[in-house]
Write a protein that holds these residues in place. Structure first.
Motif, PDB file in Angstrom:
ATOM      1  N   LEU A 231       0.603  -1.257  -0.188  1.00 44.68           N
ATOM      2  CA  LEU A 231      -0.193   0.047  -0.141  1.00 44.68           C
ATOM      3  C   LEU A 231       1.242   1.472  -0.057  1.00 44.68           C
ATOM      4  CD1 LEU A 231      -2.375   1.519   0.618  1.00 44.68           C
ATOM      5  CD2 LEU A 231      -2.328   1.269   2.986  1.00 44.68           C
ATOM      6  N   PHE A 232       2.055   1.539   0.662  1.00 43.89           N
ATOM      7  CA  PHE A 232       2.942   2.197   1.198  1.00 43.89           C
ATOM      8  C   PHE A 232       3.419   2.903  -0.318  1.00 43.89           C
ATOM      9  CE2 PHE A 232       7.252   3.649   0.960  1.00 43.89           C
ATOM     10  CZ  PHE A 232       7.612   5.041   1.815  1.00 43.89           C
ATOM     11  N   ALA A 233       3.563   1.348  -1.043  1.00 42.67           N
ATOM     12  CA  ALA A 233       4.495   1.411  -2.680  1.00 42.67           C
ATOM     13  C   ALA A 233       3.996   2.399  -2.953  1.00 42.67           C
ATOM     14  CB  ALA A 233       4.561   0.423  -2.762  1.00 42.67           C
ATOM     15  N   THR A 251      -2.326   7.262 -11.324  1.00 43.91           N
ATOM     16  CA  THR A 251      -3.239   7.303 -10.050  1.00 43.91           C
ATOM     17  C   THR A 251      -4.390   6.158 -10.749  1.00 43.91           C
ATOM     18  OG1 THR A 251      -3.719   9.321  -9.634  1.00 43.91           O
ATOM     19  CG2 THR A 251      -5.372   8.472  -8.479  1.00 43.91           C
ATOM     20  N   SER A 252      -5.060   5.980 -12.223  1.00 47.00           N
ATOM     21  CA  SER A 252      -5.645   5.292 -12.869  1.00 47.00           C
ATOM     22  C   SER A 252      -5.410   3.948 -12.775  1.00 47.00           C
ATOM     23  CB  SER A 252      -6.243   6.073 -13.939  1.00 47.00           C
ATOM     24  OG  SER A 252      -5.679   6.059 -15.326  1.00 47.00           O
ATOM     25  N   ARG A 253      -3.773   4.268 -12.437  1.00 47.62           N
ATOM     26  CA  ARG A 253      -3.197   3.288 -12.851  1.00 47.62           C
ATOM     27  C   ARG A 253      -3.231   2.116 -11.729  1.00 47.62           C
ATOM     28  NH1 ARG A 253       1.951   2.602 -13.284  1.00 47.62           N
ATOM     29  NH2 ARG A 253       2.453   4.884 -13.284  1.00 47.62           N
ATOM     30  N   ILE A 254      -2.492   3.292 -11.045  1.00 48.59           N
ATOM     31  CA  ILE A 254      -2.347   2.256  -9.532  1.00 48.59           C
ATOM     32  C   ILE A 254      -3.642   2.168  -8.392  1.00 48.59           C
ATOM     33  CG2 ILE A 254      -1.161   2.780  -7.204  1.00 48.59           C
ATOM     34  CD1 ILE A 254       0.700   1.515  -9.838  1.00 48.59           C
ATOM     35  N   TRP A 255      -4.231   2.806  -8.321  1.00 47.96           N
ATOM     36  CA  TRP A 255      -5.657   3.019  -7.380  1.00 47.96           C
ATOM     37  C   TRP A 255      -6.562   1.911  -7.168  1.00 47.96           C
ATOM     38  CZ3 TRP A 255      -6.022   5.882  -2.845  1.00 47.96           C
ATOM     39  CH2 TRP A 255      -7.063   5.941  -1.775  1.00 47.96           C
TER      40      TRP A 255
END
Length: 377
Positions: A231-233, A251-255
């Motif tokens: 989560l941190f990464a 954001t759209s890729r990671i979230w």
């Protein structure tokens, strides 16, 4: 700059940045609260302010314009209407809910990149608190305590042995300048049985866990990295791109890939075991407005007989009746010879229950979802 303003900037108060997580549908308040219009967007106390607006106004004297709002993309327009003071740089929009660990963690990561000396305070948008001055006194104590290198939770002195809240057991006094009531946290405990809740209240060293956290962002992230490295990464990658043209893409890729976990489990409880958590007891009135029975307790709107009525233009007639009526229509509602009733009338859904069974509304929402009746959710 005045002398008072200069003193605030030099003190821990000048490092304070408020965070308002505005999420959660509030399924026990259906059909008033829905996915498109969750409970924080409603005035549930008859005060003239929505819960979100009241939260912002309560924090503004402490944080000024330093307020970050974390909410769903779907609520962007409504939040902007209610909080026109909050600019785009202070609005964090979630494409999908990921629980408080991701929401508060991302706020901490963004604030840390902007200023690693920031002390953040997280206060949910859907709570009712009064009076404001007692709340602000507790937050000031929490800020001074956080400045010594602690994650601080503001606990609520129990007014009764509730089984609906988690508890915090306090330890030794910390003797911090500016925070005379701050104590170490001995442990967090889950929602208890009635028998155990009675013991907690009798013991006197337990407070309700209201989910309010004040902490240096660097310390918050250190514990997040130690306990939830994945989560941190992900949050760090988003935060690095946040104030750049790459925000939307990253954001759209990671979230969507981030794990769901509450901030209590991700940070607060492990940090308490490490001795890094303190508690400041709050003596203000607090309620998380968990069901319609709570609205009956809190509402300041006009009553008809012994019936609490909420809703602009509500038309209610009562005789030998008591309970709560929330009306979003112009339909006349007549109550005769019925006690502790809860009626919520909206254009496309009607709820009829009792205060005693108000907590069971969530089950109705789950059943409607399972049956495909999502148009009313």
């Amino acid at each position: 700059m005045s002398t008072d303003d200069a003193k605030i900037q030099e003190s821990p108060l000048g490092r304070f940045h408020a965070v308002i997580p505005a999420g959660g549908v509030g399924t026990r308040l259906w059909p008033l609260s829905r996915a498109a219009a969750p409970k924080f967007l409603h005035d549930l106390t008859g005060s003239g302010s929505t819960l979100l607006r009241a939260t912002y106004d309560r924090l503004e004297p402490l944080a000024g314009s330093r307020v970050l709002v974390v909410t769903g993309e779907a609520h962007r327009a409504a939040v902007c209407r209610q909080l026109p003071e909050v600019g785009e740089d202070e609005m964090v929009l979630e494409s999908e809910p990921k629980d408080s660990g991701a929401a508060i963690g991302l706020a901490a990561a963004i604030l840390h990149r902007r200023d690693p000396e920031t002390i953040m305070g997280s206060f949910a948008a859907d709570q009712v608190i009064s009076p404001d001055d007692l709340f602000q006194e507790a937050v000031r104590e929490a800020i001074y305590t956080a400045a010594t290198g602690k994650i601080v939770t503001i606990g609520i002195k129990p007014t009764h042995p509730s089984t609906g809240f988690g508890y915090i057991r306090s330890g030794a006094a910390l003797n911090i300048d500016g925070a005379p009531n701050a104590m170490a946290v001995a442990e967090f405990v889950e929602k208890p049985s009635q028998e155990v809740a009675n013991k907690y209240v009798e013991a006197g060293d337990y407070v309700w866990n209201a989910g309010m956290f004040v902490a240096p962002v660097a310390l918050m992230l250190r514990h997040l990295e130690a306990n939830q490295p994945e989560l941190f990464a992900g949050l760090q990658e988003i935060a690095e791109a946040w104030d750049t043209p790459r925000r939307a893409e990253v954001t759209s890729r990671i979230w969507p890939t981030l794990p769901k976990i509450a901030i209590d489990y991700a940070v607060a409880e492990p940090a308490a075991e490490a001795g890094d958590v303190a508690v400041v007891p709050g003596t203000f009135r607090w309620d998380d407005v968990g069901d319609f029975a709570a609205i009956g307790r809190l509402n300041n709107a006009g009553d008809v007989d012994e019936v609490t009525v909420l809703g602009e233009g509500a038309r209610v007639f009562a005789e030998n009746a008591s309970g709560v009526v929330v009306s979003d229509t112009k339909r006349v509602i007549a109550l005769i010879g019925i006690k502790d009733v809860v009626i919520v009338d909206t254009p496309d859904a009607l709820l009829v229950t009792t205060k005693e069974h108000a907590q069971l509304v969530k089950g109705t929402v789950d059943a409607l979802k399972a049956s495909g009746d999502t148009d009313v959710l």
